[in-house]
Every structure is written in structure tokens, then in C-alpha cells.
Write a protein that holds these residues in place. Structure first.
Motif, PDB file in Angstrom:
ATOM      1  N   ASN A 131       5.749   8.890 -11.727  1.00 29.73           N
ATOM      2  CA  ASN A 131       5.041   9.834 -10.751  1.00 29.73           C
ATOM      3  C   ASN A 131       3.545   9.617 -11.187  1.00 29.73           C
ATOM      4  O   ASN A 131       3.045  10.705 -11.243  1.00 29.73           O
ATOM      5  N   LEU A 132       3.219   8.543 -11.474  1.00 28.98           N
ATOM      6  CA  LEU A 132       1.749   8.643 -11.842  1.00 28.98           C
ATOM      7  C   LEU A 132       0.736   7.699 -10.564  1.00 28.98           C
ATOM      8  O   LEU A 132       1.173   7.058 -10.062  1.00 28.98           O
ATOM      9  N   PRO A 133      -0.491   8.126 -10.458  1.00 36.22           N
ATOM     10  CA  PRO A 133      -1.151   7.501  -9.683  1.00 36.22           C
ATOM     11  C   PRO A 133      -1.590   5.913 -10.046  1.00 36.22           C
ATOM     12  O   PRO A 133      -1.387   5.624 -11.202  1.00 36.22           O
ATOM     13  N   PRO A 134      -2.046   4.967  -9.170  1.00 36.58           N
ATOM     14  CA  PRO A 134      -2.049   3.409  -9.594  1.00 36.58           C
ATOM     15  C   PRO A 134      -2.552   3.229 -10.816  1.00 36.58           C
ATOM     16  O   PRO A 134      -2.006   2.474 -11.688  1.00 36.58           O
ATOM     17  N   GLU A 135      -3.802   3.625 -11.301  1.00 36.42           N
ATOM     18  CA  GLU A 135      -4.547   3.212 -12.280  1.00 36.42           C
ATOM     19  C   GLU A 135      -3.840   3.882 -13.561  1.00 36.42           C
ATOM     20  O   GLU A 135      -3.591   3.080 -14.374  1.00 36.42           O
ATOM     21  N   PRO A 183      -6.699  -4.568 -11.679  1.00 39.59           N
ATOM     22  CA  PRO A 183      -6.706  -3.350 -11.339  1.00 39.59           C
ATOM     23  C   PRO A 183      -6.445  -2.826  -9.715  1.00 39.59           C
ATOM     24  O   PRO A 183      -6.360  -4.015  -8.902  1.00 39.59           O
ATOM     25  N   PRO A 184      -5.938  -1.784  -9.443  1.00 39.18           N
ATOM     26  CA  PRO A 184      -5.701  -1.409  -8.052  1.00 39.18           C
ATOM     27  C   PRO A 184      -6.888  -1.896  -7.108  1.00 39.18           C
ATOM     28  O   PRO A 184      -8.157  -1.642  -7.450  1.00 39.18           O
ATOM     29  N   SER A 185      -6.781  -2.366  -6.057  1.00 35.59           N
ATOM     30  CA  SER A 185      -7.777  -2.714  -5.173  1.00 35.59           C
ATOM     31  C   SER A 185      -7.378  -2.615  -3.390  1.00 35.59           C
ATOM     32  O   SER A 185      -6.313  -2.350  -3.413  1.00 35.59           O
ATOM     33  N   GLU A 186      -8.304  -2.926  -2.747  1.00 36.86           N
ATOM     34  CA  GLU A 186      -7.737  -2.603  -1.084  1.00 36.86           C
ATOM     35  C   GLU A 186      -6.589  -3.678  -0.973  1.00 36.86           C
ATOM     36  O   GLU A 186      -5.704  -3.337  -0.107  1.00 36.86           O
ATOM     37  N   SER A 187      -6.745  -4.854  -1.497  1.00 31.49           N
ATOM     38  CA  SER A 187      -5.587  -5.674  -1.104  1.00 31.49           C
ATOM     39  C   SER A 187      -4.275  -5.657  -1.691  1.00 31.49           C
ATOM     40  O   SER A 187      -3.147  -5.982  -1.481  1.00 31.49           O
ATOM     41  N   LEU A 188      -4.543  -5.032  -3.111  1.00 31.27           N
ATOM     42  CA  LEU A 188      -3.650  -4.773  -4.055  1.00 31.27           C
ATOM     43  C   LEU A 188      -3.424  -3.424  -4.340  1.00 31.27           C
ATOM     44  O   LEU A 188      -3.931  -2.753  -5.576  1.00 31.27           O
ATOM     45  N   PRO A 189      -3.183  -2.232  -3.603  1.00 31.16           N
ATOM     46  CA  PRO A 189      -3.203  -1.035  -3.939  1.00 31.16           C
ATOM     47  C   PRO A 189      -2.819  -0.352  -5.330  1.00 31.16           C
ATOM     48  O   PRO A 189      -3.494   0.696  -5.500  1.00 31.16           O
ATOM     49  N   ARG A 190      -1.567  -0.742  -5.700  1.00 29.73           N
ATOM     50  CA  ARG A 190      -1.213  -0.338  -7.131  1.00 29.73           C
ATOM     51  C   ARG A 190      -1.220  -1.560  -7.884  1.00 29.73           C
ATOM     52  O   ARG A 190      -0.862  -1.280  -9.152  1.00 29.73           O
ATOM     53  N   GLY A 191      -2.389  -2.459  -7.842  1.00 23.15           N
ATOM     54  CA  GLY A 191      -2.495  -3.393  -8.987  1.00 23.15           C
ATOM     55  C   GLY A 191      -1.226  -4.108  -9.089  1.00 23.15           C
ATOM     56  O   GLY A 191      -0.427  -4.474  -8.677  1.00 23.15           O
ATOM     57  N   LEU A 204       4.123  -6.233  -9.641  1.00 22.49           N
ATOM     58  CA  LEU A 204       3.614  -5.338  -8.588  1.00 22.49           C
ATOM     59  C   LEU A 204       4.273  -4.304  -8.280  1.00 22.49           C
ATOM     60  O   LEU A 204       5.285  -4.351  -7.546  1.00 22.49           O
ATOM     61  N   PRO A 205       3.766  -3.069  -8.620  1.00 21.10           N
ATOM     62  CA  PRO A 205       4.731  -1.885  -8.481  1.00 21.10           C
ATOM     63  C   PRO A 205       4.604  -1.576  -6.937  1.00 21.10           C
ATOM     64  O   PRO A 205       3.740  -1.656  -6.207  1.00 21.10           O
ATOM     65  N   LYS A 206       5.937  -0.960  -6.595  1.00 18.31           N
ATOM     66  CA  LYS A 206       6.255  -0.536  -5.277  1.00 18.31           C
ATOM     67  C   LYS A 206       5.847   1.203  -5.437  1.00 18.31           C
ATOM     68  O   LYS A 206       5.619   1.531  -4.368  1.00 18.31           O
TER      69      LYS A 206
END
Length: 349
Positions: free
Chosen positions: A59-63, A90-98, A52-54
Motif C-alpha cells: 500500500n505504498l505510492p509508486p516511488e 522511476p515512475p513516468s507518464e508512460s510507466l506510472p508505477r515505474g 512492472l507493478p500493477k
């Protein structure tokens, strides 16, 4: 102790269920790094690990970050010495970085110098892979050496903000000035770019598995060799610290050369190129230390956009350890020690 919140753990469980991925239980793993939380996924057949990325060290956005990491695991695993990719959440509201789901590896931490031959073989399993025609999303610069020099130079801009003593700033600049502008035999291979010994687990049969694959690219293999055996790497991890002798470093390089030469048509880099890569990798580490020194007290990025070195994201004991290592590596005695080793290796390899 792990810092993974109960809410984040429940979010992972719910996301796995929504993806119809069966599991028996989830166990948070100890917080030992700056880039990911890890959760062991206990399954009836084969266990997995959720990464789970912190933040994104690229320097990339989550997806894009997840896509990049997935490509790292897919390509590196073809060499047989890294975990297999099992899935992407994939990123979601509960897991913003997927999250990335990978094969769980049971093994012990690498011990130096005795595991260096196995690690050399693992690196060769990456470096001797045929280059694919289509290389994105992994970085594949036309001039891998120039790209490395530019990356070091970009990080070196943080030297001014790191509040270093002028004598240390000057010494680092002197080392930066020694980097050659070009290398004649700088041929690219698949590399990890993050091969410090703490990223290897050794299985019962003595095979070393490189478990952390986030920064892979098509670059110079000498960077991986350096990152494994430099003082700034071998003394980084609390659980696998060692100071290698010159003979041990030489034996490590020669083992890798032997493993690479077993593949027909492999052209090995020259000693000058290996030493240049070693200096550049060391300077990448020193300038990263300056960057972390300047950034880690900033508040975390609430929008979770990319790179984020905020100390708020990581267990306090880990931050204390990183701070200790950063100050150590940015000291004159250690800078002089690594410089002397580079001079000795130039004539010994």
C-alpha cells in the motif's frame, strides 16, 4: 496469455533506451499474479526481467513502492539465493508505477515435496544474515510478533464485508482468539513474508532461488516457514500444487533448523513460537482471502496510489483461479484440516 498491452511494452522499451540500457528484444511473460506484469529483457550479456507493478501490496505510492522493492532485492541477494537487482526505472507518464530490473533466473518451478530441502536452505540464507544497523525502508517493528498480530487483526476487519456464512466467520474468529498476545523468543531476522512454493525456481544444480521479493521485512522466520508449507500455500499455484504429509512438513522444519544451526550464535525459535507463527500466517492468508473477496469487484484505482485488488488489472483466467482458491480455503472442511495439522505439529516438532 499475458495481458500486458502493446502500449505498455513500447513504453518499457522507450524508457530502457532513454536510460541507455541496451537490449535485443522484449518478451512479455505469462500473467500469473496479482501484483506485477513481467517482461523478459533479452540482452547480449546477461538477461534481465522487468517487474512492472500493477499495484503495491504494501500500500505504498509508486516511488516508495519501487524503493521498498529495491531494498528487498539488495538485502536478500546477499544470501546468494535470490535475483540480483540491476536497476530501477522511476515512475513516468508512460510507466506510472515505474519498473524494477532484476537478474533473470533460468530454472524450473519448484516441485513438492522433493524440493523442500533446497527451499529450506534458501530460507536459511535469508534468516541467518546479520541484522543491519540501518533497517529502513524495510519494516522493522520493535515487536515483530505484535506487528504480525496487528496486521492479521487489521485484515480481519474485512470478514464482515466478505459475505461469508456465519459458521465460517465464527470458526475464523475462534482461530484468531487462539493467537497468543506475546512470544518470549520472538527474535527478528530478515524474512521474505511471501514464500509460497510458486515463488521459487530451481536451477540445474538443485539450488532454489526465491524470485519474488516485494514484502521483505525484519520479522519472525517462522512466518516464512509457515508460508512455504501450509496447505493454503502449497495448493495455491496451479503449476506446483501439493498436499504435504505431516512427516514432510516436519522434515522441512528440521532441515531449516540444521541449516540455521550451521551459523555460530544462532538461537532457534521454540516449537511454541514456530506453531504460533504458523497459525498467524494461516490466519493472515484467510483474512487476505476475505479482503480479496470483498474488494476484487471494485474498479481499479485510476490514480495508481497503492494497493489495488481490482480484477480489471489481471488476466481473467488468473482471477478465476484466485476465486476458486479463496472459496476453497474459506470452507469449513479446509479450515478444520489446517487446524488439525497445527495440533499434530505442536506435539511432533
Amino acid at each position: 496469455m499475458p495481458t500486458l498491452s502493446e502500449a505498455r511494452l513500447k513504453a518499457l522499451g522507450s524508457t530502457l533506451q532513454q536510460a541507455k540500457i541496451d537490449y535485443r528484444s522484449l518478451t512479455p511473460m505469462a500473467d500469473t499474479g496479482l501484483a506485477h506484469d513481467h517482461v523478459w529483457i533479452h540482452r547480449d550479456a546477461d538477461d534481465w526481467v522487468a517487474r512492472l507493478p500493477k499495484q503495491s501490496q504494501m500500500n505504498l505510492p509508486p516511488e516508495e513502492n519501487l524503493a521498498y522493492q529495491a531494498a528487498c532485492y539488495e538485502r536478500a541477494s546477499q544470501g546468494g539465493h535470490t535475483p540480483r537487482l540491476q536497476g530501477v526505472l522511476p515512475p513516468s507518464e508512460s510507466l506510472p508505477r515505474g519498473a524494477l530490473l532484476v537478474e533473470a533466473i533460468r530454472g524450473r518451478l519448484a516441485e513438492l515435496p522433493q524440493d523442500l530441502p533446497a527451499i529450506a536452505d534458501t530460507l536459511a540464507s535469508l534468516h541467518r544474515q546479520p541484522l543491519p544497523r540501518h533497517r529502513p525502508p524495510l519494516l522493522a517493528p520493535k515487536s515483530p510478533w505484535q506487528a504480525m498480530v496487528e496486521e492479521v487483526s487489521l485484515q480481519a476487519k474485512w470478514l464482515d464485508d466478505a459475505q461469508l456464512p456465519s459458521s465460517i466467520h465464527l470458526r475464523i474468529q475462534q482461530e484468531l482468539d487462539l493467537l497468543p498476545s506475546t512470544l518470549d523468543d520472538a527474535a527478528a531476522t530478515l524474512i521474505s513474508f511471501d514464500t509460497h512454493p510458486g515463488n521459487f525456481l530451481v536451477k540445474d544444480q538443485g539450488r532454489a532461488i526465491l524470485v519474488d521479493l516485494e514484502k521483505c521485512r525484519y520479522g519472525l522466520p517462522g512466518i516464512d516457514l509457515a508460508h512455504t508449507s501450509l496447505y493454503t500455500s502449497t495448493t495455491w499455484d496451479l503449476n506446483s500444487q501439493a498436499v504435504l504429509s505431516l512427516d514432510e512438513v516436519i522434515a522441512f522444519y528440521r532441515r531449516w533448523q540444521t541449516a540455521m544451526a550451521a551459523t555460530p550464535d544462532i538461537v532457534l525459535p521454540s516449537v511454541n513460537t514456530l506453531i504460533a507463527c504458523r497459525r498467524a500466517t494461516w490466519l493472515w492468508s484467510l483474512t487476505w482471502c476475505a479482503k480479496w473477496r470483498a474488494q476484487h469487484l471494485q474498479r481499479q484505482d485510476s490514480e495508481r496510489r497503492g494497493e489495488d485488488w481490482s480484477a480489471e488489472l489481471t488476466d481473467a483466467a488468473v482471477i478465476d483461479h484466485v476465486r476458486d482458491r479463496v472459496e476453497h480455503y474459506l470452507s469449513l472442511p479446509i479450515i478444520d484440516h489446517v487446524h488439525s495439522e497445527l495440533q499434530c505439529l505442536q506435539t511432533a516438532l
